[in-house]
Design an enzyme around this catalytic site. Structure first.
Site, PDB file in Angstrom:
ATOM      1  N   ALA A  71      16.446  33.292  50.140  1.00  0.00           N
ATOM      2  CA  ALA A  71      15.750  34.507  49.712  1.00  0.00           C
ATOM      3  C   ALA A  71      16.357  35.710  50.417  1.00  0.00           C
ATOM      4  O   ALA A  71      16.928  35.588  51.507  1.00  0.00           O
ATOM      5  CB  ALA A  71      14.251  34.410  50.011  1.00  0.00           C
ATOM      6  N   ASP A  72      16.218  36.859  49.786  1.00  0.00           N
ATOM      7  CA  ASP A  72      16.675  38.093  50.412  1.00  0.00           C
ATOM      8  C   ASP A  72      15.809  39.251  49.927  1.00  0.00           C
ATOM      9  O   ASP A  72      15.378  39.273  48.771  1.00  0.00           O
ATOM     10  CB  ASP A  72      18.141  38.376  50.094  1.00  0.00           C
ATOM     11  CG  ASP A  72      18.707  39.450  51.000  1.00  0.00           C
ATOM     12  OD1 ASP A  72      18.966  39.131  52.184  1.00  0.00           O
ATOM     13  OD2 ASP A  72      18.867  40.597  50.558  1.00  0.00           O
TER      14      ASP A  72
END
Length: 200
Positions: A71-72
Site C-alpha cells: 500500500a502507499d
C-alpha cells in the site's frame, strides 16, 4: 487459503489489517519511491503499492502459496504530492500550506500472488481549519509529523485540525478497509477470521 503477507513497515497499516480480523505476516520490501517525471499522484501511489507487493513476493519461496499486500499513501495539494517532511522547516511549510484548505489523500492497495495482481485506489478529501504557526511548531515537537505523508496523522494529535472529511477515514490513515476487504475476497482470503470457531 493462501498465507497473507503485508509488505509494509507502517504500524498504522498493521493495526488496520488486524482490525478486520485477517492474520498476516509482515515482510520488509524496499523499493525506490522517487516519483517519475509527469507521473500523476494516482499513478504514483498505484505503482508504489504494486511494487511493494511484488518486491515482497519475490523474497518468498516459489513453492509457497502466498499473497502479498502493498500500500502507499500520498497527500496532494494543488496537484503536488506532499511527501514525508525532511526537517522541521519542511513540516511547518506543509502544515501552513494545508491550513484552511482542502487537500486530497490518495491511498492505493495492491495484492499479488504467483498468477495475478490487482489494485484499488481510494481518494478522500480532507479540509483543515486555519492553523496558527505556534500550533504547527508545537505539533512538530510531538514527533508525530516526521514519518507521515503530508506531515500529519489524522488519527493522532492532528485530528484537531480536521474540519471535514469526504471519503475513507481508514484510507487517510493508510489502508482503505472496505476496498481492502473486497480485494482480499477476490484472492480467497476472508475477513473476520477472528470469529471462526466462536459459535456462542
Amino acid at each position: 487459503m493462501p498465507s497473507l503477507y503485508l509488505a509494509s513497515g507502517s504500524p498504522r497499516r498493521r493495526e488496520l489489517l488486524t482490525q478486520i480480523g485477517v492474520p498476516f505476516t509482515v515482510l520488509s520490501a524496499q523499493i525506490d519511491e522517487t516519483p517519475f517525471d509527469h507521473e500523476t499522484p494516482a499513478a504514483y501511489v498505484e505503482r508504489l503499492a504494486l511494487g511493494k507487493a511484488q518486491a515482497g513476493l519475490s523474497v518468498l519461496p516459489a513453492e509457497q502459496q502466498a499473497c502479498v499486500m502493498g500500500a502507499d499513501t500520498a497527500v496532494v495539494l494543488d496537484g503536488r504530492i506532499l511527501g514525508k517532511p525532511v526537517d522541521e522547516a519542511d513540516a511547518l511549510a506543509m502544515l501552513m500550506a494545508l491550513s484552511g484548505r482542502e487537500h486530497q489523500v490518495l491511498t492505493a492497495v495492491a495484492l499479488c500472488d504467483r498468477q495475478r495482481s490487482d489494485t484499488r485506489i481510494v481518494t478522500s478529501r480532507v479540509r483543515f481549519r486555519p492553523i496558527q504557526i505556534h500550533e504547527a511548531q508545537a505539533y512538530w515537537t510531538s514527533g508525530e509529523p516526521a514519518d507521515k505523508a503530508g506531515g500529519y496523522a489524522i488519527q493522532g494529535l492532528a485530528a484537531i485540525f480536521v474540519e471535514g472529511l469526504q471519503g475513507s477515514y481508514s484510507g487517510v490513515v493508510g489502508l482503505p478497509l472496505c476496498e481492502t476487504a473486497e480485494l482480499l475476497g477476490h484472492f480467497g482470503i476472508p475477513c473476520w477470521q477472528c470469529l471462526e470457531g466462536d459459535k456462542s
